[in-house]
Design a protein around this motif. Structure first.
Motif: not given
Length: 215
Positions: A38-39, A55-60, A76-79
């Motif tokens: 989601x992030x 990080x914004x974990x929930x998909x918008x 940065x694991x979102x990267x």
């Protein structure tokens, strides 16, 4: 024993890619995987710079309104997941691809460390064989969370630490510092690894570059 190392790597890849496109169903593995995806979806939609790499974990799914940021962990694991989505699009296998690649690279680093320490192909093959059959290696190896990613950077840092011990080169020191820095950007285990590295140096009688590394 190059064929043996290739066999272990290929077998591990089979384990990790089993039902790689399977929809997320629930449980800790799929919950974490879908949560952090989601992030990356939000980064893809709004841009990581516009979100301050947060990080914004929930998909918008509610227009342009985002929920509160998730700041309990380094961000940065979102990267790498965002990179995967940017190249391949959003989906289950695109999500699992990130931890799988890091896990396979970690197995390669594990083998290099064993070669460096033991210089024995049988030990490297045997230890790598047991490594891929550890339940945690398979379970966390394909979960989009911090485990697979930070494990890679910790092993990379330890490899450079050993190389630095055997032969001081500036590139090894730069590699060590870079691995530690990137590992810390990914999640907390990167910080814990620093303590482990310092303890290794402190208790190693043969570490002739203690002063360089510690100070």
């Amino acid at each position: 024993m190059p064929w043996g190392k290739f066999f272990i790597l290929a077998l591990y890849a089979v384990f990790l890619t089993y039902h790689v496109s399977e929809p997320f169903k629930g449980g800790t593995n799929d919950y974490n995987t879908s949560l952090f995806s989601g992030s990356a979806i939000n980064w893809s939609k709004f841009g990581p710079i516009n979100l301050n790499f947060t990080q914004y974990l929930y998909a918008n799914n509610l227009g342009d309104k985002l929920g509160p940021p998730y700041i309990h962990h380094p961000q940065f694991i979102t990267l790498p997941l965002w990179v995967s989505y940017s190249i391949f699009g959003v989906g289950e296998w695109q999500t699992r691809l990130v931890p799988i690649l890091f896990s396979l690279a970690s197995l390669f680093l594990f083998g290099k460390i064993l070669d460096l320490v033991f210089k024995n192909d049988i030990i490297t093959f045997g230890a790598s064989f047991f490594y891929i059959f550890l339940p945690s290696s398979i379970y966390f190896g394909r979960m989009m969370s911090h485990e697979a990613i930070t494990n890679f950077f910790i092993l990379l840092g330890f490899l450079f630490l050993l190389l630095l011990e055997k032969n001081y080169k500036k590139m090894y020191l730069i590699g060590l510092l870079t691995a530690v820095f990137l590992g810390c950007l990914m999640d907390w285990p990167g910080f814990y690894a620093i303590i482990s590295f310092l303890l290794y140096i402190f208790f190693s009688r043969n570490y002739i570059y203690k002063r360089v590394t510690l100070f």
